[in-house]
Design a protein around this motif. Sequence first.
Motif, PDB file in Angstrom:
ATOM      1  N   GLY A 351      -4.763  -4.289  -5.077  1.00 52.47           N
ATOM      2  CA  GLY A 351      -3.591  -5.147  -4.977  1.00 52.47           C
ATOM      3  C   GLY A 351      -3.556  -6.030  -3.761  1.00 52.47           C
ATOM      4  O   GLY A 351      -2.665  -6.858  -3.622  1.00 52.47           O
ATOM      5  N   GLY A 352      -4.508  -5.864  -2.827  1.00 54.09           N
ATOM      6  CA  GLY A 352      -4.587  -6.762  -1.681  1.00 54.09           C
ATOM      7  C   GLY A 352      -3.746  -6.341  -0.507  1.00 54.09           C
ATOM      8  O   GLY A 352      -2.776  -5.596  -0.622  1.00 54.09           O
ATOM      9  N   LEU A 353      -4.097  -6.867   0.663  1.00 52.47           N
ATOM     10  CA  LEU A 353      -3.469  -6.432   1.906  1.00 52.47           C
ATOM     11  C   LEU A 353      -2.072  -6.989   2.112  1.00 52.47           C
ATOM     12  O   LEU A 353      -1.352  -6.544   2.997  1.00 52.47           O
ATOM     13  CB  LEU A 353      -4.346  -6.801   3.107  1.00 52.47           C
ATOM     14  CG  LEU A 353      -5.552  -5.897   3.335  1.00 52.47           C
ATOM     15  CD1 LEU A 353      -6.739  -6.312   2.485  1.00 52.47           C
ATOM     16  CD2 LEU A 353      -5.962  -5.866   4.800  1.00 52.47           C
ATOM     17  N   THR A 354      -1.674  -7.976   1.322  1.00 50.91           N
ATOM     18  CA  THR A 354      -0.287  -8.450   1.388  1.00 50.91           C
ATOM     19  C   THR A 354       0.599  -7.587   0.515  1.00 50.91           C
ATOM     20  O   THR A 354       1.639  -7.091   0.965  1.00 50.91           O
ATOM     21  CB  THR A 354      -0.187  -9.908   0.916  1.00 50.91           C
ATOM     22  OG1 THR A 354      -1.012 -10.732   1.726  1.00 50.91           O
ATOM     23  CG2 THR A 354       1.253 -10.401   1.010  1.00 50.91           C
ATOM     24  N   PHE A 355       0.220  -7.361  -0.718  1.00 47.55           N
ATOM     25  CA  PHE A 355       1.106  -6.777  -1.712  1.00 47.55           C
ATOM     26  C   PHE A 355       0.950  -5.270  -1.837  1.00 47.55           C
ATOM     27  O   PHE A 355       1.937  -4.540  -1.914  1.00 47.55           O
ATOM     28  CB  PHE A 355       0.897  -7.478  -3.051  1.00 47.55           C
ATOM     29  CG  PHE A 355       1.064  -8.966  -2.929  1.00 47.55           C
ATOM     30  CD1 PHE A 355       2.323  -9.522  -2.828  1.00 47.55           C
ATOM     31  CD2 PHE A 355      -0.032  -9.803  -2.844  1.00 47.55           C
ATOM     32  CE1 PHE A 355       2.486 -10.893  -2.661  1.00 47.55           C
ATOM     33  CE2 PHE A 355       0.121 -11.172  -2.687  1.00 47.55           C
ATOM     34  CZ  PHE A 355       1.384 -11.713  -2.599  1.00 47.55           C
ATOM     35  N   PHE A 356      -0.286  -4.767  -1.851  1.00 49.23           N
ATOM     36  CA  PHE A 356      -0.472  -3.316  -1.783  1.00 49.23           C
ATOM     37  C   PHE A 356      -0.017  -2.800  -0.430  1.00 49.23           C
ATOM     38  O   PHE A 356       0.629  -1.771  -0.313  1.00 49.23           O
ATOM     39  CB  PHE A 356      -1.934  -2.933  -2.017  1.00 49.23           C
ATOM     40  CG  PHE A 356      -2.181  -1.464  -1.802  1.00 49.23           C
ATOM     41  CD1 PHE A 356      -1.949  -0.559  -2.822  1.00 49.23           C
ATOM     42  CD2 PHE A 356      -2.606  -0.994  -0.573  1.00 49.23           C
ATOM     43  CE1 PHE A 356      -2.136   0.799  -2.612  1.00 49.23           C
ATOM     44  CE2 PHE A 356      -2.811   0.361  -0.351  1.00 49.23           C
ATOM     45  CZ  PHE A 356      -2.574   1.262  -1.383  1.00 49.23           C
ATOM     46  N   GLY A 357      -0.341  -3.558   0.630  1.00 45.89           N
ATOM     47  CA  GLY A 357      -0.072  -3.138   1.995  1.00 45.89           C
ATOM     48  C   GLY A 357      -1.354  -3.114   2.797  1.00 45.89           C
ATOM     49  O   GLY A 357      -2.448  -2.917   2.255  1.00 45.89           O
ATOM     50  N   ALA A 358      -1.217  -3.296   4.088  1.00 46.29           N
ATOM     51  CA  ALA A 358      -2.376  -3.370   4.980  1.00 46.29           C
ATOM     52  C   ALA A 358      -2.239  -2.352   6.099  1.00 46.29           C
ATOM     53  O   ALA A 358      -1.830  -2.693   7.206  1.00 46.29           O
ATOM     54  CB  ALA A 358      -2.501  -4.778   5.565  1.00 46.29           C
ATOM     55  N   PRO A 359      -2.572  -1.075   5.807  1.00 45.28           N
ATOM     56  CA  PRO A 359      -2.526  -0.081   6.882  1.00 45.28           C
ATOM     57  C   PRO A 359      -3.656  -0.303   7.888  1.00 45.28           C
ATOM     58  O   PRO A 359      -4.520   0.548   8.095  1.00 45.28           O
ATOM     59  CB  PRO A 359      -2.660   1.246   6.133  1.00 45.28           C
ATOM     60  CG  PRO A 359      -3.381   0.906   4.874  1.00 45.28           C
ATOM     61  CD  PRO A 359      -2.962  -0.484   4.522  1.00 45.28           C
ATOM     62  N   LEU A 360      -3.633  -1.519   8.439  1.00 46.66           N
ATOM     63  CA  LEU A 360      -4.569  -1.964   9.467  1.00 46.66           C
ATOM     64  C   LEU A 360      -6.012  -1.717   9.049  1.00 46.66           C
ATOM     65  O   LEU A 360      -6.462  -2.316   8.092  1.00 46.66           O
ATOM     66  CB  LEU A 360      -4.179  -1.340  10.805  1.00 46.66           C
ATOM     67  CG  LEU A 360      -2.770  -1.797  11.266  1.00 46.66           C
ATOM     68  CD1 LEU A 360      -2.299  -1.026  12.477  1.00 46.66           C
ATOM     69  CD2 LEU A 360      -2.751  -3.285  11.539  1.00 46.66           C
ATOM     70  N   ASN A 361      -6.742  -0.825   9.722  1.00 49.42           N
ATOM     71  CA  ASN A 361      -8.153  -0.654   9.389  1.00 49.42           C
ATOM     72  C   ASN A 361      -8.392   0.144   8.105  1.00 49.42           C
ATOM     73  O   ASN A 361      -9.525   0.242   7.652  1.00 49.42           O
ATOM     74  CB  ASN A 361      -8.865   0.060  10.546  1.00 49.42           C
ATOM     75  CG  ASN A 361      -8.689  -0.671  11.860  1.00 49.42           C
ATOM     76  OD1 ASN A 361      -9.082  -1.816  12.010  1.00 49.42           O
ATOM     77  ND2 ASN A 361      -8.069  -0.015  12.833  1.00 49.42           N
ATOM     78  N   GLY A 362      -7.337   0.688   7.520  1.00 47.99           N
ATOM     79  CA  GLY A 362      -7.511   1.665   6.443  1.00 47.99           C
ATOM     80  C   GLY A 362      -7.451   1.152   5.029  1.00 47.99           C
ATOM     81  O   GLY A 362      -7.637   1.934   4.093  1.00 47.99           O
ATOM     82  N   TYR A 363      -7.203  -0.149   4.802  1.00 50.11           N
ATOM     83  CA  TYR A 363      -6.990  -0.621   3.432  1.00 50.11           C
ATOM     84  C   TYR A 363      -8.136  -0.249   2.500  1.00 50.11           C
ATOM     85  O   TYR A 363      -7.916   0.172   1.352  1.00 50.11           O
ATOM     86  CB  TYR A 363      -6.789  -2.144   3.413  1.00 50.11           C
ATOM     87  CG  TYR A 363      -6.753  -2.719   2.019  1.00 50.11           C
ATOM     88  CD1 TYR A 363      -5.588  -2.701   1.270  1.00 50.11           C
ATOM     89  CD2 TYR A 363      -7.909  -3.261   1.436  1.00 50.11           C
ATOM     90  CE1 TYR A 363      -5.565  -3.213  -0.025  1.00 50.11           C
ATOM     91  CE2 TYR A 363      -7.895  -3.768   0.150  1.00 50.11           C
ATOM     92  CZ  TYR A 363      -6.722  -3.745  -0.576  1.00 50.11           C
ATOM     93  OH  TYR A 363      -6.702  -4.243  -1.862  1.00 50.11           O
TER      94      TYR A 363
END
Length: 507
Positions: A351-363
């Motif tokens: 889903g991507g780092l904008t919409f799924f979420g971006a737990p910094l280094n962990g995506y």
Amino acid sequence: MTDPARIPVIVGIGEVADRPDAPGRGPIGSEPAAMMAEALRRADHDAGGGWLARLASLDVVNAVSWPYADLPARVADHLGHRPARLAYGPVGGETPVRFLHEAGRRIASGEAAAAALCSGEAEHSAGAARRAGLDPARDASPPWTAPDPAWTNPRVRDTLHRQALRHGLSQPVTVYPLYETALQAAWGQTPRQGRAESAALGAAFSRVAADNPHGWLRRAVSADEIATPSPANRPIAWPYTKLMVANPVVNQAAAVIVTSVSLARAAGLPAHRVIPIGPGAAATEPRDWLSRDRFDHAPAQDAVVTAALRRAGLAASDLAAIELYSCFPCVPKMARRSLGLPEEAVPTVTGGLTFFGAPLNGYMTHAICAMVRRLREAPGRASLLYGQGEFVTKHHALVLGGQFDRPADEPVSVQAEADSRRGPVPPVVEDAAGRAVVETHTVLFDREGAPERGVVVLRQGGARLLARVPAADRATLAALTDLDRSPVGLDGTLRRARDGLLDWEAA
């Protein structure tokens, strides 16, 4: 590393999304170490149980939302088991892919029978606590681990040119736009066309995130909403709006357990749930982004994605799914061109780092989990993971799934191939006068959506330099933000400002 019994496979995956609206959740939520341990327990359950006590190796992805003295040890404390090898990684969004690749090679060599990696961040909880005047080490239930007073943020910028630091181009959100602008010009796009491509790609990513139970936003967003600036979608750094950039204000964790195909079979795991780890590749760009030849390509990215597929004997059209890192739109847009993907392809299962979420280094740990779920539904098919770190700097690609008769044993690095794709680097000068033309640029905005300043990367003869466009120079800012004409190649005049920086005005 040729024993077929030692082909490395993923047997367990686990994820945590600690949402503030979860039933029974306290006002702060769980700390990163506890979430990582819970993700590992879920991965163990997914693998049938009994694997955590057998772990010989655990890699912990670097976390920055809470200052731990020894995060891997804290995760082990939560688990009640300390593997012989506990490792903590550097900052970098590519590290989960690298850790998985390295874990697979550790299994294949016989160094470990079972290995794991995990990641986790709680930036949403940490930020909410700060705003409320709460201390998670005191006010959370249970209390978070006491912070380490000697901790320093690992996201240091001491590798960057001092001119980049003086002009404020030291964060990903201010550097990736430079690539976006240069790429649009190289691809023959107007900024309006480039924005439309970014928005369409983002809308497709959001639809995937909306169906991912571990995602953060969990709603589909239209391309128009992504492209159009608004109070809820303010401009951040031209040409990106808020819905085009990574969202790190999340509480998410993930974990993956790896073993050999022989041990997976001995445990009685069904074949379709056991996902082989295939070949991969890694390379880097110069860490100082001003020391790169151009901003309209990424030689290391090209080298790793093509090498990973070549080593697996696959073409992009053979793949069941692809996950391309998506901190900013320029990254997957470049990679999908390198891979020759059709425009309608959606290069994410997460889903991507904008919409799924971006737990910094962990995506990409979450991307591994999502890919495993996809491949379990497509036995025998292969996929590609591509992760990236810093400022288009560190690149790692890895094939998952497929059918292999032996462990992959090629050298991981394809640095020589990446370097061969790179041209000469222009020298950076700090003092100049006269005329200079735009190589690329961005415009930085305040929280109300007003332009604070522009920053232009310029070429003067064979040299490269940086200059500012003050907020008061509305004509030049208008030229830099014209949706129907790229400013790349625009001519203008330099002058020295009172603070010693160069200012630039369009001719």
